[in-house]
Design a protein around this motif. Structure first.
Motif, mmCIF file in Angstrom:
data_model
loop_
_atom_site.group_PDB
_atom_site.id
_atom_site.type_symbol
_atom_site.label_atom_id
_atom_site.label_comp_id
_atom_site.label_asym_id
_atom_site.label_seq_id
_atom_site.Cartn_x
_atom_site.Cartn_y
_atom_site.Cartn_z
ATOM 1 N N UNK A 25 -6.200 7.700 0.838
ATOM 2 C CA UNK A 25 -6.188 6.477 1.649
ATOM 3 C C UNK A 25 -6.298 5.243 0.758
ATOM 4 N N UNK A 26 -7.192 5.301 -0.214
ATOM 5 C CA UNK A 26 -7.358 4.163 -1.129
ATOM 6 C C UNK A 26 -6.064 3.853 -1.865
ATOM 7 N N UNK A 27 -5.430 4.882 -2.421
ATOM 8 C CA UNK A 27 -4.207 4.651 -3.168
ATOM 9 C C UNK A 27 -3.043 4.249 -2.266
ATOM 10 N N UNK A 28 -3.010 4.723 -1.036
ATOM 11 C CA UNK A 28 -1.950 4.302 -0.108
ATOM 12 C C UNK A 28 -2.026 2.799 0.130
ATOM 13 N N UNK A 29 -3.238 2.294 0.339
ATOM 14 C CA UNK A 29 -3.418 0.856 0.556
ATOM 15 C C UNK A 29 -3.049 0.079 -0.704
ATOM 16 N N UNK A 30 -3.515 0.549 -1.864
ATOM 17 C CA UNK A 30 -3.222 -0.147 -3.123
ATOM 18 C C UNK A 30 -1.734 -0.153 -3.450
ATOM 19 N N UNK A 31 -1.073 0.981 -3.254
ATOM 20 C CA UNK A 31 0.366 1.064 -3.540
ATOM 21 C C UNK A 31 1.146 0.126 -2.632
ATOM 22 N N UNK A 32 0.822 0.140 -1.353
ATOM 23 C CA UNK A 32 1.530 -0.732 -0.417
ATOM 24 C C UNK A 32 1.306 -2.209 -0.762
ATOM 25 N N UNK A 33 0.074 -2.570 -1.098
ATOM 26 C CA UNK A 33 -0.208 -3.960 -1.479
ATOM 27 C C UNK A 33 0.527 -4.343 -2.754
ATOM 28 N N UNK A 34 0.527 -3.463 -3.746
ATOM 29 C CA UNK A 34 1.186 -3.757 -5.022
ATOM 30 C C UNK A 34 2.698 -3.918 -4.849
ATOM 31 N N UNK A 35 3.328 -3.000 -4.117
ATOM 32 C CA UNK A 35 4.774 -3.090 -3.938
ATOM 33 C C UNK A 35 5.153 -4.328 -3.121
ATOM 34 N N UNK A 36 4.353 -4.666 -2.140
ATOM 35 C CA UNK A 36 4.623 -5.864 -1.338
ATOM 36 C C UNK A 36 4.453 -7.109 -2.189
ATOM 37 N N UNK A 37 3.411 -7.152 -3.011
ATOM 38 C CA UNK A 37 3.187 -8.292 -3.893
ATOM 39 C C UNK A 37 4.336 -8.457 -4.877
ATOM 40 N N UNK A 38 4.772 -7.359 -5.464
ATOM 41 C CA UNK A 38 5.904 -7.417 -6.395
ATOM 42 C C UNK A 38 7.154 -7.920 -5.679
ATOM 43 N N UNK A 39 7.399 -7.448 -4.484
ATOM 44 C CA UNK A 39 8.596 -7.868 -3.744
ATOM 45 C C UNK A 39 8.556 -9.352 -3.403
ATOM 46 N N UNK A 40 7.365 -9.876 -3.156
ATOM 47 C CA UNK A 40 7.246 -11.286 -2.747
ATOM 48 C C UNK A 40 7.276 -12.232 -3.943
#
Length: 152
Positions: A25-40
């Motif tokens: 769960x922790x890594x799912x949240x971190x991965x989603x945040x990181x990929x979204x941040x990179x995309x933005x």
């Protein structure tokens, strides 16, 4: 001390991993945040909206996979055991289960079945240490109390 199958509140509790679930769960949240941040905030005018959406979609795919890992479980009832692993689910009647194995360096419990097949129960993981051994013993007690395959 293992819980008695006659105590329904404890004996029929859902089997779930503890450490693996928290990490997933922790890594799912971190991965989603990181990929979204990179995309933005990705530099460069070369990235079109479609490219940014693909990066977020890739992050979502990874997060989905990690959340699947967080959702593994085994649900015992008086009639059966429903084992939900990473990609598959299987319902077993207690009479189909011959024994519970949790030996050596196996990462999780496995069930020996009456049809000579073997089924992993990823919900009881060695990474959980003493708790995993207690849960394996509880599952074995349920198989002994409710199963018939061992009597053949």
């Amino acid at each position: 001390m293992t819980q008695s199958p006659s105590d329904p509140h404890l004996a029929f509790a859902v089997f779930r991993p503890r450490r693996g679930r928290i990490v997933a769960i922790t890594f799912a949240v971190l991965v989603l945040a990181a990929f979204t941040l990179v995309a933005i905030v990705a530099p460069g005018a070369e990235w079109k909206p479609f490219d940014r959406a693909l990066v977020i979609a890739f992050g979502l795919a990874i997060a989905w996979f990690l959340l699947r890992f967080a959702m593994i479980r085994a649900v015992p009832t008086r009639e059966s055991l429903v084992v939900r692993n990473l990609l598959t689910s299987r319902t077993l009647e207690w009479s189909e289960i011959v024994s519970v194995e949790f030996a050596g360096a196996d990462p999780w419990v496995s069930l020996d079945l009456a049809d000579t097949d073997e089924l992993a129960v990823m919900a009881i993981q060695r990474a959980d240490g003493p708790r995993a051994r207690k849960e394996a013993a509880r599952l074995a007690a349920l198989v002994t109390a409710l199963g018939e395959a061992g009597d053949r």
